[in-house]
Design a protein around this motif. Structure first.
Motif, PDB file in Angstrom:
ATOM      1  N   ASP A  86       0.832  -1.205   0.000  1.00 61.20           N
ATOM      2  CA  ASP A  86       0.000   0.000   0.000  1.00 61.20           C
ATOM      3  C   ASP A  86       0.870   1.259   0.000  1.00 61.20           C
ATOM      4  O   ASP A  86       0.576   2.225  -0.717  1.00 61.20           O
ATOM      5  CB  ASP A  86      -0.943  -0.010   1.205  1.00 61.20           C
ATOM      6  CG  ASP A  86      -1.942  -1.157   1.139  1.00 61.20           C
ATOM      7  OD1 ASP A  86      -2.819  -1.119   0.261  1.00 61.20           O
ATOM      8  OD2 ASP A  86      -1.835  -2.088   1.947  1.00 61.20           O
ATOM      9  N   GLU A  87       1.948   1.251   0.793  1.00 56.58           N
ATOM     10  CA  GLU A  87       2.863   2.394   0.789  1.00 56.58           C
ATOM     11  C   GLU A  87       3.539   2.522  -0.566  1.00 56.58           C
ATOM     12  O   GLU A  87       3.727   3.640  -1.082  1.00 56.58           O
ATOM     13  CB  GLU A  87       3.910   2.215   1.896  1.00 56.58           C
ATOM     14  CG  GLU A  87       4.845   3.408   2.086  1.00 56.58           C
ATOM     15  CD  GLU A  87       6.026   3.456   1.111  1.00 56.58           C
ATOM     16  OE1 GLU A  87       6.541   4.568   0.854  1.00 56.58           O
ATOM     17  OE2 GLU A  87       6.415   2.382   0.613  1.00 56.58           O
ATOM     18  N   THR A  88       3.905   1.400  -1.164  1.00 57.27           N
ATOM     19  CA  THR A  88       4.567   1.429  -2.470  1.00 57.27           C
ATOM     20  C   THR A  88       3.624   1.957  -3.544  1.00 57.27           C
ATOM     21  O   THR A  88       4.035   2.713  -4.432  1.00 57.27           O
ATOM     22  CB  THR A  88       5.060   0.017  -2.839  1.00 57.27           C
ATOM     23  OG1 THR A  88       5.959  -0.446  -1.821  1.00 57.27           O
ATOM     24  CG2 THR A  88       5.780   0.023  -4.180  1.00 57.27           C
ATOM     25  N   TYR A  89       2.369   1.577  -3.469  1.00 58.66           N
ATOM     26  CA  TYR A  89       1.363   2.096  -4.404  1.00 58.66           C
ATOM     27  C   TYR A  89       1.245   3.612  -4.272  1.00 58.66           C
ATOM     28  O   TYR A  89       1.266   4.347  -5.275  1.00 58.66           O
ATOM     29  CB  TYR A  89       0.022   1.422  -4.135  1.00 58.66           C
ATOM     30  CG  TYR A  89      -1.138   1.986  -4.918  1.00 58.66           C
ATOM     31  CD1 TYR A  89      -1.295   1.706  -6.268  1.00 58.66           C
ATOM     32  CD2 TYR A  89      -2.099   2.793  -4.290  1.00 58.66           C
ATOM     33  CE1 TYR A  89      -2.373   2.210  -6.990  1.00 58.66           C
ATOM     34  CE2 TYR A  89      -3.184   3.297  -4.999  1.00 58.66           C
ATOM     35  CZ  TYR A  89      -3.309   3.004  -6.343  1.00 58.66           C
ATOM     36  OH  TYR A  89      -4.371   3.515  -7.050  1.00 58.66           O
ATOM     37  N   ALA A  90       1.156   4.112  -3.035  1.00 60.18           N
ATOM     38  CA  ALA A  90       1.048   5.560  -2.813  1.00 60.18           C
ATOM     39  C   ALA A  90       2.288   6.276  -3.317  1.00 60.18           C
ATOM     40  O   ALA A  90       2.205   7.353  -3.930  1.00 60.18           O
ATOM     41  CB  ALA A  90       0.828   5.842  -1.332  1.00 60.18           C
ATOM     42  N   TRP A  91       3.470   5.669  -3.080  1.00 66.19           N
ATOM     43  CA  TRP A  91       4.708   6.265  -3.597  1.00 66.19           C
ATOM     44  C   TRP A  91       4.692   6.291  -5.122  1.00 66.19           C
ATOM     45  O   TRP A  91       5.126   7.279  -5.740  1.00 66.19           O
ATOM     46  CB  TRP A  91       5.914   5.452  -3.110  1.00 66.19           C
ATOM     47  CG  TRP A  91       7.174   5.813  -3.827  1.00 66.19           C
ATOM     48  CD1 TRP A  91       7.986   6.881  -3.590  1.00 66.19           C
ATOM     49  CD2 TRP A  91       7.758   5.108  -4.935  1.00 66.19           C
ATOM     50  NE1 TRP A  91       9.056   6.884  -4.483  1.00 66.19           N
ATOM     51  CE2 TRP A  91       8.924   5.806  -5.304  1.00 66.19           C
ATOM     52  CE3 TRP A  91       7.400   3.948  -5.632  1.00 66.19           C
ATOM     53  CZ2 TRP A  91       9.739   5.382  -6.360  1.00 66.19           C
ATOM     54  CZ3 TRP A  91       8.205   3.525  -6.682  1.00 66.19           C
ATOM     55  CH2 TRP A  91       9.361   4.231  -7.043  1.00 66.19           C
ATOM     56  N   VAL A 126       2.171   6.610  -7.122  1.00 66.91           N
ATOM     57  CA  VAL A 126       1.307   7.710  -7.554  1.00 66.91           C
ATOM     58  C   VAL A 126       2.071   9.035  -7.463  1.00 66.91           C
ATOM     59  O   VAL A 126       2.047   9.859  -8.400  1.00 66.91           O
ATOM     60  CB  VAL A 126       0.025   7.756  -6.700  1.00 66.91           C
ATOM     61  CG1 VAL A 126      -0.793   9.013  -7.022  1.00 66.91           C
ATOM     62  CG2 VAL A 126      -0.813   6.498  -6.919  1.00 66.91           C
ATOM     63  N   GLN A 127       2.770   9.254  -6.356  1.00 64.66           N
ATOM     64  CA  GLN A 127       3.535  10.492  -6.174  1.00 64.66           C
ATOM     65  C   GLN A 127       4.689  10.585  -7.172  1.00 64.66           C
ATOM     66  O   GLN A 127       4.961  11.660  -7.726  1.00 64.66           O
ATOM     67  CB  GLN A 127       4.071  10.557  -4.749  1.00 64.66           C
ATOM     68  CG  GLN A 127       2.993  10.675  -3.687  1.00 64.66           C
ATOM     69  CD  GLN A 127       3.547  10.536  -2.277  1.00 64.66           C
ATOM     70  OE1 GLN A 127       4.731  10.280  -2.083  1.00 64.66           O
ATOM     71  NE2 GLN A 127       2.679  10.693  -1.282  1.00 64.66           N
ATOM     72  N   VAL A 166       1.756   1.821 -10.344  1.00 61.07           N
ATOM     73  CA  VAL A 166       0.386   2.200 -10.010  1.00 61.07           C
ATOM     74  C   VAL A 166      -0.606   1.199 -10.602  1.00 61.07           C
ATOM     75  O   VAL A 166      -1.508   0.697  -9.914  1.00 61.07           O
ATOM     76  CB  VAL A 166       0.095   3.623 -10.513  1.00 61.07           C
ATOM     77  CG1 VAL A 166      -1.348   4.017 -10.223  1.00 61.07           C
ATOM     78  CG2 VAL A 166       1.060   4.624  -9.874  1.00 61.07           C
ATOM     79  N   GLY A 175      -2.395  -1.546  -8.298  1.00 57.57           N
ATOM     80  CA  GLY A 175      -3.788  -1.106  -8.231  1.00 57.57           C
ATOM     81  C   GLY A 175      -4.760  -2.111  -8.803  1.00 57.57           C
ATOM     82  O   GLY A 175      -5.798  -2.415  -8.186  1.00 57.57           O
ATOM     83  N   PRO A 220      -6.405   6.792  -8.130  1.00 60.37           N
ATOM     84  CA  PRO A 220      -6.129   8.186  -7.765  1.00 60.37           C
ATOM     85  C   PRO A 220      -7.090   9.119  -8.503  1.00 60.37           C
ATOM     86  O   PRO A 220      -7.454   8.856  -9.656  1.00 60.37           O
ATOM     87  CB  PRO A 220      -4.684   8.390  -8.256  1.00 60.37           C
ATOM     88  CG  PRO A 220      -4.136   7.024  -8.483  1.00 60.37           C
ATOM     89  CD  PRO A 220      -5.289   6.163  -8.843  1.00 60.37           C
TER      90      PRO A 220
END
Length: 563
Positions: free
Chosen positions: A257-262, A264-265, A458, A462, A470
């Protein structure tokens, strides 16, 4: 002149002996591996793809792990070998216990492709070479039958690849078997360096080609009649299976989950950098307009695959010549890298390493989709660095070369995607750092490739974990259909390549993110070392590459605790 002599030989340890014995077992179990390494004696054979054959690989891993129990490392090399073997082989057994190794099928890296692709690496200079090819072609039916047996066994246990992948492999197998397909062309174009084949070898090759074509027809029929009806329509594999696959490709445990958010950023960050470069190409221009300007520049265009190959070779040779001895240690034997157009048209660019004795050099292959004959250099410059030097060729060939330092398993067997592909992406950014991508077009091309890899993080996580999209890219939960539109916006590739990549991500979960996540982990390791006194970039590269392609958690421990 060689820029660095090979390290002084170190005595073989008990851990080395276990690693080498395991390697010898793998070579005997997998004759295609022998061909890849240039090991003689297995030229006409295939591995056993049946359930019994798959179980044999698991048993070999168990024995190696058992043989390692109680052994104490004699030096830092031993420490890394023990760490790497326990991590890699232990994970292999976890995957085997899941049963999904019996169900291995996708559009790019499964036995369906591997049985065919080994012919690409077989020598063709002599009558004996072609006799070997004929012999291996005769054995394709046995390999295919074993593979069918495993797929059937997995199906009966409720494990079947998604219908999308099955349909694609049906099409691939049908094309391999066609009258104008791979095996027909292989036989039709056969000739030695001295001229046409003799009658006996020609007859054997024709018969072998016919046997191989028949086997792939058999595979297509099985997939259509028996496997496709049992194949799930859903592409997403779910969190549990995905987490295991991610570990396999990274050699590291990451928070998905953290890797997915990273991811996206990181995608947002790269797009912002592209907008800056677009403005440098033309003030006020957006990314799309800047690319149109680059595409319309005749100096940046290539026509035809031979022009593409020549350009690849010239750029690759230039990188080797200028980087050797300055930024990297590149011995003479590693300086030859062949750039080739692949004999298939499935899409994709890939590297194959040298034989163990370097008699066959490392090779960069470009599989050009059918009908494509126009290419842009600005978009592909970074790809040559990724596949060649300082990317895969430098990395893989270095491990092969360091025989005085590394055992056979470390040099030629242990390959971890996150380490290898992460290094290649790190190499792309490094070439920018070293000034090789100062041209705004080449810089834009590198960012396109980095953007693609971030988008894959992503998309892959995802879609397979069915996370929320996102807001910038949509709403609701990810689906393959939403994902295709997302990839179309972020992957600057042709439609044929896009279709291939889309199917690849869906059928090979966890592999595509390993590039960008691997780069992230490489850069984190470098940043930690840079913060220490006396850091030297060239020395860091030498030390890191001499470790070989271990899992990224093993690499981190090797580099950060070795000082």
């Amino acid at each position: 002149m060689t820029t660095e002599t090979a390290p002084a030989a170190r005595p073989q340890t008990r851990i080395d002996a276990v690693a080498d014995a395991y390697t010898d077992t793998l070579v005997s179990l997998n004759p295609s591996l022998a061909t890849t390494l240039g090991v003689p004696g297995h030229e006409t054979e295939f591995q056993d793809f049946s359930p019994a054959g798959i179980a044999g690989f698991a048993e070999a891993a168990r024995k190696a792990l058992s043989d390692l129990e109680g052994l104490e490392p004699q030096d830092e090399v031993d420490t890394v070998t023990l760490d790497a073997m326990q991590e890699r082989l232990g994970l292999q057994l976890l995957i085997h216990a899941s049963g999904w190794d019996y169900a291995d099928l996708n559009n790019i890296a499964s036995p369906a492709q591997d049985i065919r692709s080994i012919f690409d690496l077989m020598p063709t200079a002599t009558e004996q070479d072609w006799a070997n090819i004929a012999g291996r072609a005769h054995n394709v039916p046995g390999a295919i039958e074993g593979y069918i047996e495993s797929l059937r066994s997995a199906r009966d246990a409720g494990r079947v690849a998604a219908a999308r992948q099955v349909k694609i492999v049906i099409d691939q197998a049908t094309r391999y078997a066609a009258a104008d397909g791979f095996f027909a062309k292989l036989a039709g174009g056969a000739a030695t360096a001295a001229g046409p084949l003799g009658t006996e070898v020609r007859q054997k090759l024709d018969a072998g080609s016919a046997a191989a074509r028949g086997a792939y027809i058999r595979l297509a029929e099985f997939l259509c009649d028996e496997l496709l009806p049992a194949a799930p329509q859903k592409d997403a594999v779910g969190r549990a299976r995905y987490a295991l696959a991610s570990r396999a490709f990274l050699g590291a445990v990451v928070d998905l989950d953290e890797t997915y958010a990273w991811g996206v950023q990181e995608l947002d960050r790269i797009i912002a950098e592209q907008e800056e470069v677009a403005a440098a190409i033309k003030p006020g221009a957006g990314i799309a307009e800047a690319k149109e300007i680059l595409n319309s520049d005749p100096a940046r265009r290539l026509k035809g695959t031979e022009a593409l190959r020549e350009w690849m070779q010239e750029l690759s040779d230039k990188a080797v010549a200028e980087l050797a001895g300055v930024h990297f240690d590149i011995p003479d034997v590693m300086k030859k890298l062949e750039c080739l157009i692949a004999p298939t048209d499935e899409g994709g660019i890939y590297y194959t390493g040298p034989s163990d004795d370097f008699s066959r050099p490392g090779r960069m292959w470009w599989s050009v989709p059918a009908g494509e004959d126009s290419f842009t250099t600005w978009a592909e410059t970074t790809t040559v660095y990724h596949e060649g030097v300082p990317g895969h060729h430098l990395q893989v060939a270095t491990a092969t070369y360091r025989r005085e330092l590394l055992n056979k398993w470390r040099r030629n067997i242990c390959w971890t995607s996150g380490h290898g592909e992460g290094w290649a992406l790190y190499a792309e950014r490094l070439m920018q750092e070293l000034g090789y991508l100062n041209d705004p077009g080449d810089h834009m091309g590198m960012l396109d490739m980095q953007r693609m890899r971030a988008a894959r993080v992503v998309f892959d996580i995802g879609v397979h974990l069915e996370l929320a999209m996102p807001a910038r890219w949509g709403s609701g939960t990810w689906t393959p259909e939403k994902g295709y539109d997302f990839l179309k916006q972020n992957l600057a590739i042709s439609e044929g390549q896009l279709d291939f990549e889309f199917a690849r991500y869906l059928g090979w979960p966890g592999q595509a993110p390993s590039y960008k996540v691997g780069q992230r982990l490489w850069e984190q390791i470098r940043a930690e070392l840079e913060a220490r006194p006396g850091f030297n970039l060239k020395d860091f590269h030498t030390r890191a590459l001499n470790v070989g392609s271990v899992g990224l958690d093993t690499l981190r421990r090797a580099l950060l605790t070795g000082d």
